[in-house]
Design an enzyme around this catalytic site. Structure first.
Site, mmCIF file in Angstrom:
data_model
loop_
_atom_site.group_PDB
_atom_site.id
_atom_site.type_symbol
_atom_site.label_atom_id
_atom_site.label_comp_id
_atom_site.label_asym_id
_atom_site.label_seq_id
_atom_site.Cartn_x
_atom_site.Cartn_y
_atom_site.Cartn_z
ATOM 1 N N ASP A 11 0.871 -1.179 0.000
ATOM 2 C CA ASP A 11 0.000 0.000 0.000
ATOM 3 C C ASP A 11 0.913 1.235 0.000
ATOM 4 O O ASP A 11 2.140 1.111 -0.162
ATOM 5 C CB ASP A 11 -0.988 -0.031 1.172
ATOM 6 C CG ASP A 11 -0.321 0.099 2.531
ATOM 7 O OD1 ASP A 11 0.924 0.177 2.585
ATOM 8 O OD2 ASP A 11 -1.044 0.123 3.550
ATOM 9 N N CYS A 68 3.139 -3.379 4.005
ATOM 10 C CA CYS A 68 2.238 -2.279 4.383
ATOM 11 C C CYS A 68 2.933 -1.532 5.526
ATOM 12 O O CYS A 68 4.138 -1.694 5.716
ATOM 13 C CB CYS A 68 0.842 -2.785 4.748
ATOM 14 S SG CYS A 68 0.764 -3.930 6.132
ATOM 15 N N THR A 70 2.708 -1.684 8.957
ATOM 16 C CA THR A 70 3.202 -2.571 10.021
ATOM 17 C C THR A 70 3.493 -3.989 9.531
ATOM 18 O O THR A 70 4.146 -4.760 10.229
ATOM 19 C CB THR A 70 2.137 -2.708 11.119
ATOM 20 O OG1 THR A 70 0.930 -3.191 10.495
ATOM 21 C CG2 THR A 70 1.857 -1.382 11.797
ATOM 22 N N HIS A 101 11.726 -23.446 8.944
ATOM 23 C CA HIS A 101 10.673 -24.181 9.659
ATOM 24 C C HIS A 101 9.288 -24.030 9.038
ATOM 25 O O HIS A 101 8.459 -24.918 9.184
ATOM 26 C CB HIS A 101 10.603 -23.723 11.122
ATOM 27 C CG HIS A 101 11.756 -24.203 11.948
ATOM 28 N ND1 HIS A 101 11.787 -24.125 13.322
ATOM 29 C CD2 HIS A 101 12.938 -24.771 11.579
ATOM 30 C CE1 HIS A 101 12.929 -24.634 13.774
ATOM 31 N NE2 HIS A 101 13.655 -25.016 12.740
ATOM 32 N N HIS A 136 9.235 -30.605 10.211
ATOM 33 C CA HIS A 136 8.502 -29.385 9.828
ATOM 34 C C HIS A 136 7.520 -29.658 8.686
ATOM 35 O O HIS A 136 6.489 -28.998 8.594
ATOM 36 C CB HIS A 136 9.490 -28.275 9.465
ATOM 37 C CG HIS A 136 10.425 -27.987 10.600
ATOM 38 N ND1 HIS A 136 9.993 -27.443 11.788
ATOM 39 C CD2 HIS A 136 11.746 -28.242 10.753
ATOM 40 C CE1 HIS A 136 11.018 -27.350 12.619
ATOM 41 N NE2 HIS A 136 12.097 -27.829 12.011
HETATM 42 C C1 RB5 Z 1 -2.129 2.330 6.565
HETATM 43 O O1 RB5 Z 1 -2.267 3.502 7.277
HETATM 44 C C2 RB5 Z 1 -1.869 1.167 7.513
HETATM 45 O O2 RB5 Z 1 -2.994 0.910 8.279
HETATM 46 C C3 RB5 Z 1 -1.446 -0.069 6.737
HETATM 47 O O3 RB5 Z 1 -0.328 0.244 5.983
HETATM 48 C C4 RB5 Z 1 -1.069 -1.277 7.559
HETATM 49 O O4 RB5 Z 1 -0.137 -0.966 8.526
HETATM 50 C C5 RB5 Z 1 -2.185 -2.110 8.052
HETATM 51 O O5 RB5 Z 1 -2.018 -3.123 8.711
#
Ligand code: RB5
Length: 154
Positions: A11, A68, A70, A101, A136
């Site tokens: 994203d 993304c 996180t 694994h 595994h």
């Molecule tokens: C975008 O703001 C953020 O929510 C997305 O990149 C991600 O971290 C979602 O899990």
């Protein structure tokens, strides 16, 4: 397994890291299949996670990489798909273990939580570490059976 074609997607929060990763893949002779996003404007990560996960699940590419902010949202999306073992990695150790694994077929990273230097170490470990097999494999078979039971295929 060949690593010649790798689907990538992000994203807006993962765009910068995706472009960095894309260049590294090319330098290493791997063809990135880039599903976007290509712009910095805000988008919804499930739209890109879906495309990459679908391509890996159907065997159209060898593996996938999703980024993304996180890494959490992309992990949730990717692991909905049949046969996907998406692993969110924050360091070289988890990246290596995800291959040894878990036979990870989608690497997930958080563009807002890791530095480029760490991302590079994660990428190289994930690309170069083989699956260990043995006990595994038995565990991965169990995951596959769970997936089938959940989908009422067993
Ligand atoms: C975008 O703001 C953020 O929510 C997305 O990149 C991600 O971290 C979602 O899990």
């Amino acid at each position: 397994m060949s690593r010649n074609r790798i689907a990538i997607g992000s994203d807006h929060a993962g765009l910068e890291l995706k472009n960095f990763i894309k260049d590294i893949l090319i330098q290493r002779g791997i063809e990135p299949v880039d599903f976007g996003t290509h712009e910095e404007s805000s988008v919804d990560y499930p739209d890109f996670g879906e495309q990459v996960s679908f391509a890996v699940s159907r065997g159209e590419v060898d593996r996938g990489i999703l980024i993304c902010g996180t890494g959490l949202g992309m992990s949730i999306v990717a692991n909905k798909f049949p046969g996907i073992r998406a692993t969110l990695c924050h360091d070289e150790y988890t990246a290596r273990m995800s291959r040894l694994h878990n036979d990870s077929n989608i690497l997930v990273m958080g563009g807002r939580v890791i530095e480029r230097e760490v991302a590079l170490k994660i990428l190289v470990a994930w690309l170069e570490t083989p699956f260990e097999g043995g006990r595994h494999s038995r565990r991965l078979d169990k995951i596959l059976k769970i997936e089938k039971r959940v989908n009422n295929d067993l």
